[in-house]
Structure formats: structure tokens, C-alpha cells
Design a protein around this motif. Structure first.
Motif, PDB file in Angstrom:
ATOM      1  N   GLU A  46      84.099  63.169 -12.400  1.00 48.63           N
ATOM      2  CA  GLU A  46      84.286  63.589 -13.784  1.00 48.63           C
ATOM      3  C   GLU A  46      84.788  65.021 -13.859  1.00 48.63           C
ATOM      4  N   HIS A  47      84.266  65.906 -13.023  1.00 54.42           N
ATOM      5  CA  HIS A  47      84.748  67.289 -13.020  1.00 54.42           C
ATOM      6  C   HIS A  47      86.235  67.335 -12.673  1.00 54.42           C
ATOM      7  N   GLN A  48      86.637  66.530 -11.702  1.00 54.90           N
ATOM      8  CA  GLN A  48      88.048  66.473 -11.325  1.00 54.90           C
ATOM      9  C   GLN A  48      88.893  65.930 -12.479  1.00 54.90           C
ATOM     10  N   GLN A  49      88.412  64.876 -13.106  1.00 55.91           N
ATOM     11  CA  GLN A  49      89.141  64.273 -14.235  1.00 55.91           C
ATOM     12  C   GLN A  49      89.262  65.263 -15.394  1.00 55.91           C
ATOM     13  N   LEU A  50      88.188  65.965 -15.707  1.00 56.88           N
ATOM     14  CA  LEU A  50      88.224  66.939 -16.800  1.00 56.88           C
ATOM     15  C   LEU A  50      89.169  68.090 -16.487  1.00 56.88           C
ATOM     16  N   SER A  51      89.190  68.510 -15.246  1.00 55.72           N
ATOM     17  CA  SER A  51      90.122  69.564 -14.842  1.00 55.72           C
ATOM     18  C   SER A  51      91.570  69.110 -15.041  1.00 55.72           C
ATOM     19  N   GLU A  52      91.851  67.874 -14.675  1.00 53.08           N
ATOM     20  CA  GLU A  52      93.204  67.327 -14.859  1.00 53.08           C
ATOM     21  C   GLU A  52      93.550  67.180 -16.337  1.00 53.08           C
ATOM     22  N   LEU A  53      92.603  66.691 -17.144  1.00 57.38           N
ATOM     23  CA  LEU A  53      92.840  66.568 -18.585  1.00 57.38           C
ATOM     24  C   LEU A  53      93.086  67.933 -19.221  1.00 57.38           C
TER      25      LEU A  53
END
Length: 179
Positions: free
Chosen positions: A80-87
Motif C-alpha cells: 500500500e505504501h508503494q501504491q500510494l507513492s505511485e498515486l
């Protein structure tokens, strides 16, 4: 450390409310300050991704090392942290393009903002209701002392919600204080 994380979550929720207000204005063809939204993504990239999430990741890695949890739970937070960083980066890039006068269809921009807010809220809820209570119930004062020694950033100033607001975020801070 855990109090810092809770405080950051409250602050991030304030930023998400600002974005929601801007979405509502966009829906009725109101004018919005795109630079204000850009300040939010700049803040999340410069603060949340560099201090907040690494602190959570450090605590969580320690928790996983010494406590038994399922693989699904173990991998979710990091993913989720990776996904939020990408978003955040995608939204930031879109805002940069808009500020350079690129034409982005309004419905696509609104959809990007809504996805961003939704994913952020889901993540914060997961952490606040599931992860942090489990960590708090499990870790001892000795564990927290060990984690404090491992935290390389030590004390850092929040450039938007801290005692000294960075020039870069003064307009955003003023806006938040007016709302």
C-alpha cells in the motif's frame, strides 16, 4: 513514535478534506487553485514518503520480525505504501502538466483525485483500525526504545504542520487555517 504517526494521519486527513473540497468545486465548474493541490502532492512526496512511511515501515518490519502474522497481512502495508507513492507521483505529474497549461479533461482529473482520496482514506483506516492497535498491544517499552535507536531521522520538522512552516507550504498552511 506511534504518537507521531497518529498525528501525521490526522494531518493527512486534513489535506484529503482540502482535495475533497476542490473536487466538489470542480463538479460545479468552480475555479480552483491548482497550485494549492500541487502543494499537497509536494508535501506528501517530501514529507510522508521520506519520513512518515519510512517510520511506519521500520516499526512494522520490527513487529513482523518478532510477532507472527499471516503473509497477506505482512505484505499489505508495504504494498500500500508503494501504491500510494505511485498515486501521489501520478497526481503530482498531472498537476504539473495542468500548471504548464496542458489540457486534461475535467472528468479524468476528478477521477484521479477521487481515486487518490479513496485509496489514502482506505489506507489510513486500515492502519488506524487494524495495524497500529495490534502493534501497540504487542510491543513493549523495550521494543519502542530499540526502535527509537534504529530511527535514523531522529527529530525532524514537519514543514507544513510543524512549529516552523516552510516558505514552500505557507500558502497551503494559511488555506488550511482558514477552513
Amino acid at each position: 513514535m506511534i504518537n507521531r504517526i497518529h498525528k501525521d494521519h490526522i494531518n493527512i486527513m486534513q489535506l484529503l478534506k482540502v482535495i475533497e473540497n476542490k473536487i466538489a468545486l470542480l463538479r460545479i465548474d468552480g475555479n480552483i487553485d491548482y497550485r494549492l493541490l500541487k502543494s499537497i502532492t509536494d508535501y506528501l512526496k517530501s514529507y510522508a514518503d521520506k519520513y512518515h512511511h519510512p517510520m511506519e515501515d521500520l516499526i512494522y518490519a520490527y513487529y513482523l520480525k518478532y510477532r507472527v502474522v499471516s503473509d497477506q497481512v505482512a505484505n499489505r502495508l508495504e504494498e500500500e505504501h508503494q501504491q500510494l507513492s505511485e498515486l501521489t507521483k501520478e497526481l503530482d505529474d498531472m498537476l504539473s502538466m495542468i500548471l504548464l497549461d496542458a489540457i486534461i479533461p475535467k472528468h479524468i482529473f476528478i477521477e484521479k483525485l477521487e481515486t487518490f482520496v479513496s485509496k489514502q482514506k482506505q489506507h489510513l483506516s486500515y492502519e488506524e483500525l487494524s495495524i497500529l492497535p495490534a502493534i501497540q498491544a504487542s510491543l513493549t517499552p523495550d521494543d519502542w526504545a530499540h526502535l527509537s535507536l534504529q530511527w535514523k531521522q531522529k527529530e525532524y520538522q514537519d514543514p507544513l504542520f510543524g512549529d516552523s512552516i516552510s516558505d514552500r507550504f505557507k500558502t497551503l498552511a494559511e488555506y488550511i487555517n482558514q477552513v
